[in-house]
Design a protein around this motif. Structure first.
Motif, short mmCIF file in Angstrom:
data_model
loop_
_atom_site.label_atom_id
_atom_site.label_comp_id
_atom_site.label_asym_id
_atom_site.label_seq_id
_atom_site.Cartn_x
_atom_site.Cartn_y
_atom_site.Cartn_z
N ALA A 61 -6.30 9.56 8.26
CA ALA A 61 -6.09 8.11 8.26
C ALA A 61 -6.24 7.55 6.85
CB ALA A 61 -7.08 7.43 9.22
N MET A 62 -7.24 8.03 6.11
CA MET A 62 -7.46 7.55 4.75
C MET A 62 -6.31 7.98 3.84
SD MET A 62 -8.79 8.50 1.46
CE MET A 62 -9.92 9.84 1.65
N LEU A 63 -5.86 9.23 3.94
CA LEU A 63 -4.75 9.71 3.12
C LEU A 63 -3.48 8.92 3.43
CD1 LEU A 63 -5.50 13.52 3.34
CD2 LEU A 63 -5.66 12.11 1.28
N GLN A 64 -3.28 8.57 4.71
CA GLN A 64 -2.12 7.78 5.11
C GLN A 64 -2.19 6.38 4.49
OE1 GLN A 64 0.57 8.85 7.33
NE2 GLN A 64 1.35 7.15 6.14
N ARG A 65 -3.39 5.78 4.51
CA ARG A 65 -3.55 4.45 3.89
C ARG A 65 -3.25 4.50 2.40
NH1 ARG A 65 -8.16 4.39 7.10
NH2 ARG A 65 -9.51 4.77 5.30
N VAL A 66 -3.72 5.55 1.73
CA VAL A 66 -3.46 5.70 0.30
C VAL A 66 -1.96 5.79 0.04
CG1 VAL A 66 -3.74 7.25 -1.69
CG2 VAL A 66 -5.71 6.74 -0.23
N LEU A 67 -1.28 6.62 0.82
CA LEU A 67 0.17 6.77 0.65
C LEU A 67 0.88 5.46 0.93
CD1 LEU A 67 2.62 8.55 0.06
CD2 LEU A 67 2.64 9.16 2.48
N ASP A 68 0.51 4.78 2.01
CA ASP A 68 1.14 3.50 2.35
C ASP A 68 0.92 2.47 1.25
OD1 ASP A 68 2.03 4.58 4.74
OD2 ASP A 68 0.44 3.66 5.95
N THR A 69 -0.30 2.40 0.72
CA THR A 69 -0.62 1.45 -0.34
C THR A 69 0.20 1.74 -1.60
OG1 THR A 69 -2.86 1.14 0.51
CG2 THR A 69 -2.49 0.57 -1.80
N ALA A 70 0.27 3.01 -1.98
CA ALA A 70 1.01 3.38 -3.20
C ALA A 70 2.50 3.14 -3.03
CB ALA A 70 0.73 4.84 -3.55
N CYS A 71 3.03 3.45 -1.85
CA CYS A 71 4.46 3.21 -1.59
C CYS A 71 4.76 1.71 -1.65
CB CYS A 71 4.88 3.79 -0.25
SG CYS A 71 5.05 5.59 -0.24
N LEU A 72 3.91 0.92 -1.04
CA LEU A 72 4.10 -0.53 -1.05
C LEU A 72 4.04 -1.07 -2.48
CD1 LEU A 72 4.45 -3.02 0.80
CD2 LEU A 72 1.97 -3.22 0.81
N ALA A 73 3.07 -0.62 -3.25
CA ALA A 73 2.91 -1.08 -4.64
C ALA A 73 4.12 -0.69 -5.49
CB ALA A 73 1.64 -0.50 -5.24
N ALA A 74 4.72 0.46 -5.19
CA ALA A 74 5.87 0.93 -5.96
C ALA A 74 7.19 0.39 -5.41
CB ALA A 74 5.90 2.45 -5.97
N GLY A 75 7.13 -0.34 -4.29
CA GLY A 75 8.35 -0.83 -3.66
C GLY A 75 9.23 0.32 -3.18
N MET A 76 8.59 1.36 -2.70
CA MET A 76 9.27 2.58 -2.29
C MET A 76 9.24 2.74 -0.78
SD MET A 76 7.91 6.46 -3.03
CE MET A 76 7.12 5.88 -4.49
N PRO A 77 10.40 2.91 -0.14
CA PRO A 77 10.37 3.16 1.30
C PRO A 77 9.77 4.53 1.59
CG PRO A 77 12.63 3.30 0.45
CD PRO A 77 11.74 2.87 -0.69
N ARG A 78 9.09 4.63 2.73
CA ARG A 78 8.47 5.91 3.10
C ARG A 78 9.52 7.01 3.28
NH1 ARG A 78 3.91 7.04 5.55
NH2 ARG A 78 4.79 9.05 5.12
N SER A 79 10.78 6.63 3.51
CA SER A 79 11.84 7.63 3.70
C SER A 79 12.35 8.18 2.36
CB SER A 79 13.00 7.00 4.47
OG SER A 79 13.49 5.86 3.77
N ASP A 80 11.93 7.59 1.25
CA ASP A 80 12.37 8.02 -0.08
C ASP A 80 11.80 9.42 -0.38
OD1 ASP A 80 12.45 8.29 -3.03
OD2 ASP A 80 13.03 6.17 -2.99
N TYR A 81 12.58 10.25 -1.06
CA TYR A 81 12.10 11.59 -1.42
C TYR A 81 10.86 11.48 -2.31
CZ TYR A 81 13.85 11.12 -6.18
OH TYR A 81 14.04 10.71 -7.47
N ARG A 82 10.74 10.40 -3.07
CA ARG A 82 9.57 10.23 -3.93
C ARG A 82 8.29 10.08 -3.11
NH1 ARG A 82 10.51 5.24 -7.37
NH2 ARG A 82 11.35 4.56 -5.39
N ALA A 83 8.41 9.53 -1.89
CA ALA A 83 7.23 9.38 -1.04
C ALA A 83 6.70 10.76 -0.62
CB ALA A 83 7.56 8.53 0.19
N ASP A 84 7.61 11.70 -0.38
CA ASP A 84 7.17 13.07 -0.05
C ASP A 84 6.45 13.69 -1.24
OD1 ASP A 84 8.23 12.96 2.49
OD2 ASP A 84 10.09 13.98 1.94
N ARG A 85 7.01 13.50 -2.42
CA ARG A 85 6.40 14.05 -3.64
C ARG A 85 5.02 13.41 -3.85
NH1 ARG A 85 9.90 12.65 -8.57
NH2 ARG A 85 8.86 10.67 -8.27
N LEU A 86 4.94 12.12 -3.62
CA LEU A 86 3.68 11.40 -3.78
C LEU A 86 2.64 11.87 -2.76
CD1 LEU A 86 2.25 9.20 -5.39
CD2 LEU A 86 3.24 7.52 -3.82
#
Length: 85
Positions: free
Chosen positions: A22-47
């Motif tokens: 749950a914590m790792l998911q929140r971190v990923l969601d927060t970083a994606c939101l801050a970067a304006g990156m959709p979770r479906s972006d390949y960069r989200a997988d890399r992140l």
């Protein structure tokens, strides 16, 4: 057959707890939101892989993981538009 079960047990040693997931998911969601990156972006997988690596390397604080994730994304995306002065 015995070897296979030992191998599987070793993999389970690396498993994350529900709270860690749950914590790792929140971190990923927060970083994606801050970067304006959709979770479906390949960069989200890399992140996500970067965040998990940082966690496994000993960074356990949610705030520190968010900071590292946002640093990684900024560093990985030099093509991102930067604000003009």
């Amino acid at each position: 057959m015995h070897h296979h079960s030992e191998h599987r047990a070793k993999n389970l040693d690396c498993a994350f707890s529900p709270a860690e997931i749950a914590m790792l998911q929140r971190v990923l969601d927060t970083a994606c939101l801050a970067a304006g990156m959709p979770r479906s972006d390949y960069r989200a997988d890399r992140l996500a892989k970067f965040i998990i690596g940082e966690f496994r390397s000993g960074t356990r604080s949610e705030a520190a993981l968010c900071e590292r994730a946002m640093w990684f994304e900024r560093r990985s995306a030099p093509w991102s538009p930067t604000p003009t002065q």
